[in-house]
Write an enzyme that holds these catalytic residues in place. Sequence first.
Site, PDB file in Angstrom:
ATOM      1  N   ASP A   1       0.916  -1.090   0.054  1.00  0.00           N
ATOM      2  CA  ASP A   1      -0.098   0.055  -0.115  1.00  0.00           C
ATOM      3  C   ASP A   1       0.727   1.149   0.095  1.00  0.00           C
ATOM      4  O   ASP A   1       1.628   1.527   0.852  1.00  0.00           O
ATOM      5  CB  ASP A   1      -1.164   0.140   1.039  1.00  0.00           C
TER       6      ASP A   1
ATOM      7  N   HIS B   1      -3.612  14.234   0.664  1.00  0.00           N
ATOM      8  CA  HIS B   1      -4.035  13.323   1.605  1.00  0.00           C
ATOM      9  C   HIS B   1      -2.799  13.608   2.717  1.00  0.00           C
ATOM     10  O   HIS B   1      -3.033  13.751   3.990  1.00  0.00           O
ATOM     11  CB  HIS B   1      -3.983  12.063   1.173  1.00  0.00           C
TER      12      HIS B   1
ATOM     13  N   ARG C   1       1.277  16.716  12.931  1.00  0.00           N
ATOM     14  CA  ARG C   1       2.233  17.696  12.905  1.00  0.00           C
ATOM     15  C   ARG C   1       1.860  19.031  12.334  1.00  0.00           C
ATOM     16  O   ARG C   1       2.157  19.197  11.256  1.00  0.00           O
ATOM     17  CB  ARG C   1       3.477  17.293  12.021  1.00  0.00           C
TER      18      ARG C   1
ATOM     19  N   GLU D   1     -10.483   4.220   3.120  1.00  0.00           N
ATOM     20  CA  GLU D   1      -9.760   5.211   2.282  1.00  0.00           C
ATOM     21  C   GLU D   1      -9.966   4.810   0.697  1.00  0.00           C
ATOM     22  O   GLU D   1     -10.029   3.616   0.340  1.00  0.00           O
ATOM     23  CB  GLU D   1      -8.101   4.738   2.398  1.00  0.00           C
TER      24      GLU D   1
ATOM     25  N   LYS E   1      -4.514  -1.466   9.828  1.00  0.00           N
ATOM     26  CA  LYS E   1      -4.740  -1.654   8.375  1.00  0.00           C
ATOM     27  C   LYS E   1      -4.999  -3.111   7.987  1.00  0.00           C
ATOM     28  O   LYS E   1      -5.567  -3.452   6.814  1.00  0.00           O
ATOM     29  CB  LYS E   1      -3.465  -1.331   7.718  1.00  0.00           C
TER      30      LYS E   1
ATOM     31  N   THR F   1      -9.571  -5.159   3.363  1.00  0.00           N
ATOM     32  CA  THR F   1      -9.083  -4.357   2.192  1.00  0.00           C
ATOM     33  C   THR F   1     -10.119  -4.979   1.231  1.00  0.00           C
ATOM     34  O   THR F   1     -10.250  -6.093   1.012  1.00  0.00           O
ATOM     35  CB  THR F   1      -7.979  -4.454   1.591  1.00  0.00           C
TER      36      THR F   1
ATOM     37  N   THR G   1      -4.414   6.618  -0.215  1.00  0.00           N
ATOM     38  CA  THR G   1      -5.563   7.377  -0.336  1.00  0.00           C
ATOM     39  C   THR G   1      -5.572   8.620  -1.371  1.00  0.00           C
ATOM     40  O   THR G   1      -4.521   9.218  -1.498  1.00  0.00           O
ATOM     41  CB  THR G   1      -5.850   7.914   0.760  1.00  0.00           C
TER      42      THR G   1
ATOM     43  N   GLU H   1     -10.049  13.157   7.106  1.00  0.00           N
ATOM     44  CA  GLU H   1      -9.821  14.506   6.728  1.00  0.00           C
ATOM     45  C   GLU H   1     -11.138  15.395   6.533  1.00  0.00           C
ATOM     46  O   GLU H   1     -11.145  16.430   6.948  1.00  0.00           O
ATOM     47  CB  GLU H   1      -9.240  14.404   5.125  1.00  0.00           C
TER      48      GLU H   1
HETATM   49 MN    MN Z   1      -3.872   3.383   2.501  1.00  0.00          MN
END
Ligand code: MN
Length: 438
Positions: free
Chosen positions: A136, A143, A152, A208, A262, A266, A368, A383
């Site tokens: 990935d 993104h 950050r 995503e 993750k 998927t 993403t 987001e």
């Molecule tokens: Mn991803």
Amino acid sequence: MLNETHAPGLTSWVASANQPGCDFPLQNLPHGVFRRRGTGEAFRGGVAIGDQILDMAQAYATGMFEGAAAKAARLAGAPALNGLMALGPASWSALRLALSRALRENAVEAEALRPCLVPQSEVEYAVAAQIGDYTDFYTSIDHARNVGRLVRPDDPISPNFQWMPIAYHGRGSSIGVSGQTYRRPMGQAMPPGATTPVYGPCARLDYELELGIFVGPGNAQGEQITLPEAEQHIFGICLLNDWSARDIQFWELVPLGPFLGKNFCTTLSPWIVTLEALAPYRQAWERPVNEPQPLAYLESPANRAQGAIDISLEVWLDTQKSRDDRSGPTRLSHTSFKHQYWTPAQMLTHHTVGGCNLNPGDLLGSGTISGPGAAGEAGAIIELTKAGREPLTLNNGEQRGFLHDGDAVTLRGWCEAPGKARIGFGECRGTVLPALSR
Ligand code: MN
């Protein structure tokens, strides 16, 4: 390179393929694996045409294919398409041409092929290849900026991002096909302000919006696939939802990267659109002059001239309540893949530059896909809602900071432009089930 299969005026004897807005006109011809739903039939490969599937195992058996197209047609009917993927562009193209001619209006093959059609409404799909390895990427700068700002605020983009396509090695076993359901993952997270982590169901479940890139012919270990060669090693592209458990991910992320955040699920769309079908939608790939230019191994004239692909993408959400009250799904975002900071060819080349071997049927996630525009172009809910602080309001008044149990996310993708045939990707849908309570 355009050829007769791209001609926008071509029509098919499969009438539904000629309807305006159809995802699968004669110019598309994507590959997938299916069987009739609710039967014990073997899965086999097929090609989407209109609202039908041409059963490639049955079509091959008619004996109508010749030469390179015949070998490709046989492998296109297999229960996994790794063999077809291994053949390479000349064979894929020979099969595409033969199918285009045989499915064209007034083709003499119509009589023999008509019994090989199966309505898409009557089938279930399987993942189209045995995926040996899944990687990935993280290649949308918008993104990276949007998520980086949450973590950050002063320095959202990591210093390596503009120099190479960042990636991590993912998990193949939990990849499924559209229609997939999965349990909300359990795991560890460190709540804000806490000093001891908690174990429990993910509280910040996200999706995503990505594209999946299926690898064609591979490379031997120790050999590189150079950028000018890279697209010869790409079979095609599908939609990919890289479901993400943000609270688990952010606690485990340092120092080695994503793991349980993750690897639980998927989801892929059933149809793989070939690079050849996407040829009319290629665009110049541009890197702003005031930003780092690629190192030589990630630079080529062809990649500059047409490395980008203009694929329109949307994310839709429906909930248990919206299905019950029939208020319908809400569109959460829309963007295009043309904004991506790195191209599929650059991702593939970078993957092999150290000598890593790729195999036919390996899967690369694009990372993403978020656009540069308003918040409505972002490809993940973290987001869109600023990490849950600014919840979205759905059509029926419900609010979402992150995903709830019963929520279903549907990705859609297509290419469309005046004077060109529409090339659709169909849809990629998955649904969240409640967590196990242990
Ligand atoms: Mn991803």
